[in-house]
Design a protein around this motif. Structure first.
Motif, PDB file in Angstrom:
ATOM      1  N   UNK A   1     -12.312  11.410 -21.014  1.00 37.64           N
ATOM      2  CA  UNK A   1     -13.405  12.756 -21.102  1.00 37.64           C
ATOM      3  C   UNK A   1     -14.134  12.291 -19.753  1.00 37.64           C
ATOM      4  N   UNK A   2     -14.874  13.218 -19.473  1.00 39.05           N
ATOM      5  CA  UNK A   2     -15.625  13.551 -17.591  1.00 39.05           C
ATOM      6  C   UNK A   2     -16.941  13.945 -18.111  1.00 39.05           C
ATOM      7  N   UNK A   3     -17.802  13.286 -17.539  1.00 37.48           N
ATOM      8  CA  UNK A   3     -19.239  13.298 -17.718  1.00 37.48           C
ATOM      9  C   UNK A   3     -19.848  14.840 -16.433  1.00 37.48           C
ATOM     10  N   UNK A   4     -20.765  15.412 -16.759  1.00 38.82           N
ATOM     11  CA  UNK A   4     -21.661  16.249 -15.297  1.00 38.82           C
ATOM     12  C   UNK A   4     -23.002  16.213 -16.156  1.00 38.82           C
ATOM     13  N   UNK A   5     -23.265  16.608 -14.729  1.00 39.56           N
ATOM     14  CA  UNK A   5     -25.401  16.500 -14.482  1.00 39.56           C
ATOM     15  C   UNK A   5     -25.315  18.223 -14.491  1.00 39.56           C
ATOM     16  N   UNK A   6     -26.096  18.898 -15.515  1.00 41.10           N
ATOM     17  CA  UNK A   6     -26.913  20.232 -15.253  1.00 41.10           C
ATOM     18  C   UNK A   6     -28.083  19.722 -15.484  1.00 41.10           C
ATOM     19  N   UNK A   7     -28.739  21.080 -14.137  1.00 40.24           N
ATOM     20  CA  UNK A   7     -30.529  21.055 -14.251  1.00 40.24           C
ATOM     21  C   UNK A   7     -30.264  22.097 -14.690  1.00 40.24           C
ATOM     22  N   UNK A   8     -31.155  22.197 -14.997  1.00 38.54           N
ATOM     23  CA  UNK A   8     -32.272  23.129 -15.529  1.00 38.54           C
ATOM     24  C   UNK A   8     -32.940  23.634 -14.957  1.00 38.54           C
ATOM     25  N   UNK A   9     -33.323  24.492 -13.915  1.00 36.86           N
ATOM     26  CA  UNK A   9     -33.792  24.233 -13.041  1.00 36.86           C
ATOM     27  C   UNK A   9     -35.514  25.111 -13.101  1.00 36.86           C
ATOM     28  N   UNK A  10     -36.341  25.216 -12.429  1.00 43.19           N
ATOM     29  CA  UNK A  10     -37.991  25.824 -12.526  1.00 43.19           C
ATOM     30  C   UNK A  10     -37.535  27.272 -13.009  1.00 43.19           C
ATOM     31  N   UNK A  11     -37.081  28.365 -12.583  1.00 42.22           N
ATOM     32  CA  UNK A  11     -36.774  29.799 -13.043  1.00 42.22           C
ATOM     33  C   UNK A  11     -36.575  29.086 -14.311  1.00 42.22           C
ATOM     34  N   UNK A  12     -35.631  28.317 -14.620  1.00 45.74           N
ATOM     35  CA  UNK A  12     -34.963  28.227 -16.445  1.00 45.74           C
ATOM     36  C   UNK A  12     -36.288  27.991 -17.371  1.00 45.74           C
ATOM     37  N   UNK A  13     -37.181  26.676 -16.523  1.00 48.26           N
ATOM     38  CA  UNK A  13     -38.269  26.611 -17.463  1.00 48.26           C
ATOM     39  C   UNK A  13     -39.641  27.604 -18.117  1.00 48.26           C
ATOM     40  N   UNK A  14     -39.668  28.247 -16.598  1.00 46.96           N
ATOM     41  CA  UNK A  14     -40.743  29.258 -16.207  1.00 46.96           C
ATOM     42  C   UNK A  14     -40.136  30.539 -16.963  1.00 46.96           C
ATOM     43  N   UNK A  15     -38.971  31.094 -17.397  1.00 49.60           N
ATOM     44  CA  UNK A  15     -38.994  32.355 -18.168  1.00 49.60           C
ATOM     45  C   UNK A  15     -38.361  31.782 -19.858  1.00 49.60           C
ATOM     46  N   UNK A  16     -38.964  30.398 -19.837  1.00 46.22           N
ATOM     47  CA  UNK A  16     -38.499  30.023 -21.670  1.00 46.22           C
ATOM     48  C   UNK A  16     -36.913  30.411 -22.056  1.00 46.22           C
ATOM     49  N   UNK A  17     -35.721  29.868 -21.017  1.00 50.66           N
ATOM     50  CA  UNK A  17     -34.723  30.021 -20.933  1.00 50.66           C
ATOM     51  C   UNK A  17     -33.783  28.932 -21.399  1.00 50.66           C
ATOM     52  N   UNK A  18     -34.545  27.630 -22.080  1.00 52.02           N
ATOM     53  CA  UNK A  18     -34.173  26.394 -21.935  1.00 52.02           C
ATOM     54  C   UNK A  18     -33.410  26.378 -23.347  1.00 52.02           C
ATOM     55  N   UNK A  19     -33.630  26.714 -23.985  1.00 51.53           N
ATOM     56  CA  UNK A  19     -32.887  26.244 -25.864  1.00 51.53           C
ATOM     57  C   UNK A  19     -31.528  27.362 -25.370  1.00 51.53           C
ATOM     58  N   UNK A  20     -31.740  28.406 -25.022  1.00 50.51           N
ATOM     59  CA  UNK A  20     -30.438  29.452 -25.269  1.00 50.51           C
ATOM     60  C   UNK A  20     -29.362  28.602 -24.169  1.00 50.51           C
ATOM     61  N   UNK A  21     -29.936  28.586 -22.885  1.00 53.43           N
ATOM     62  CA  UNK A  21     -28.222  27.361 -21.582  1.00 53.43           C
ATOM     63  C   UNK A  21     -28.251  26.600 -22.720  1.00 53.43           C
ATOM     64  N   UNK A  22     -28.929  25.961 -23.097  1.00 50.73           N
ATOM     65  CA  UNK A  22     -28.801  24.539 -23.441  1.00 50.73           C
ATOM     66  C   UNK A  22     -27.547  24.713 -24.949  1.00 50.73           C
ATOM     67  N   UNK A  23     -28.325  25.777 -25.617  1.00 49.58           N
ATOM     68  CA  UNK A  23     -26.759  25.970 -26.422  1.00 49.58           C
ATOM     69  C   UNK A  23     -25.768  26.842 -26.031  1.00 49.58           C
ATOM     70  N   UNK A  24     -25.970  27.782 -25.261  1.00 46.57           N
ATOM     71  CA  UNK A  24     -24.479  27.989 -24.498  1.00 46.57           C
ATOM     72  C   UNK A  24     -23.105  26.869 -23.797  1.00 46.57           C
ATOM     73  N   UNK A  25     -23.714  25.551 -23.450  1.00 43.16           N
ATOM     74  CA  UNK A  25     -22.663  24.351 -23.369  1.00 43.16           C
ATOM     75  C   UNK A  25     -22.523  24.306 -25.189  1.00 43.16           C
ATOM     76  N   UNK A  26     -23.682  24.367 -26.035  1.00 41.57           N
ATOM     77  CA  UNK A  26     -23.440  23.712 -26.864  1.00 41.57           C
ATOM     78  C   UNK A  26     -22.424  23.859 -27.665  1.00 41.57           C
ATOM     79  N   UNK A  27     -22.715  25.437 -27.965  1.00 39.02           N
ATOM     80  CA  UNK A  27     -21.670  26.525 -28.528  1.00 39.02           C
ATOM     81  C   UNK A  27     -20.128  25.893 -28.092  1.00 39.02           C
ATOM     82  N   UNK A  28     -20.437  25.786 -26.266  1.00 34.32           N
ATOM     83  CA  UNK A  28     -18.543  26.206 -25.919  1.00 34.32           C
ATOM     84  C   UNK A  28     -17.829  24.863 -26.491  1.00 34.32           C
TER      85      UNK A  28
END
Length: 153
Positions: A1-28
């Motif tokens: 299996x492969x590892x990869x990096x994702x950075x949740x950018x400041x716009x994500x933090x500022x907009x309160x989207x952290x949980x939603x974005x992480x959930x997208x990767x987990x649900x996949x």
């Protein structure tokens, strides 16, 4: 299996989207092996975006990434780099397909929610840049057979 990096950018933090974005990767079905909040220094940003050094927007990129802390994540899975990039969508959020992270949450080429490694080789370099080895956790995942056929991993 492969590892990869994702950075949740400041716009994500500022907009309160952290949980939603992480959930997208987990649900996949990607497996989270590391996550931390960090404030990116000018030194790290200059190294991370060195390939853009000669571009007119280099400083803009660095400035945007220094607005507030970011969240860096290590995701693991079969073809994780390509899976993450497909989920993320086109770099310019205005051109990203609906259903992708950028297509659903971004209207910008800069404020485009996530950074995602572009190859397994780049992912390895970027993961070392943002994580110490003791900050990444490999563990047995009980649901692999419901994510993959037994000959895929």
């Amino acid at each position: 299996m492969e590892r990869t990096l994702v950075i949740l950018k400041p716009c994500t933090i500022q907009r309160g989207l952290t949980g939603e974005i992480i959930a997208r990767f987990e649900k996949k079905g990607l497996i989270l092996e590391g996550m931390k909040m960090t404030w990116l220094t000018d030194e790290i940003l200059s190294e991370h975006y060195a390939h853009l050094k000669e571009r007119s927007f280099f400083q803009r990129v660095k400035d945007a990434m220094a607005v507030c802390p970011v969240i860096v994540c290590c995701w693991k899975g079969v073809d994780a780099v390509n899976v993450v990039r497909t989920l993320a969508g086109a770099t310019n959020g205005r051109n990203a397909a609906p259903g992708t992270i950028r297509g659903d949450y971004s209207m910008s080429v800069q404020e485009n929610i996530v950074h995602a490694s572009d190859s397994p080789e780049t992912a390895a370099i970027e993961l070392k840049r943002f994580f110490n080895e003791d900050e990444l956790f490999s563990y047995e995942t009980k649901n692999l057979l419901s994510l993959y056929a037994n000959d895929e991993f």
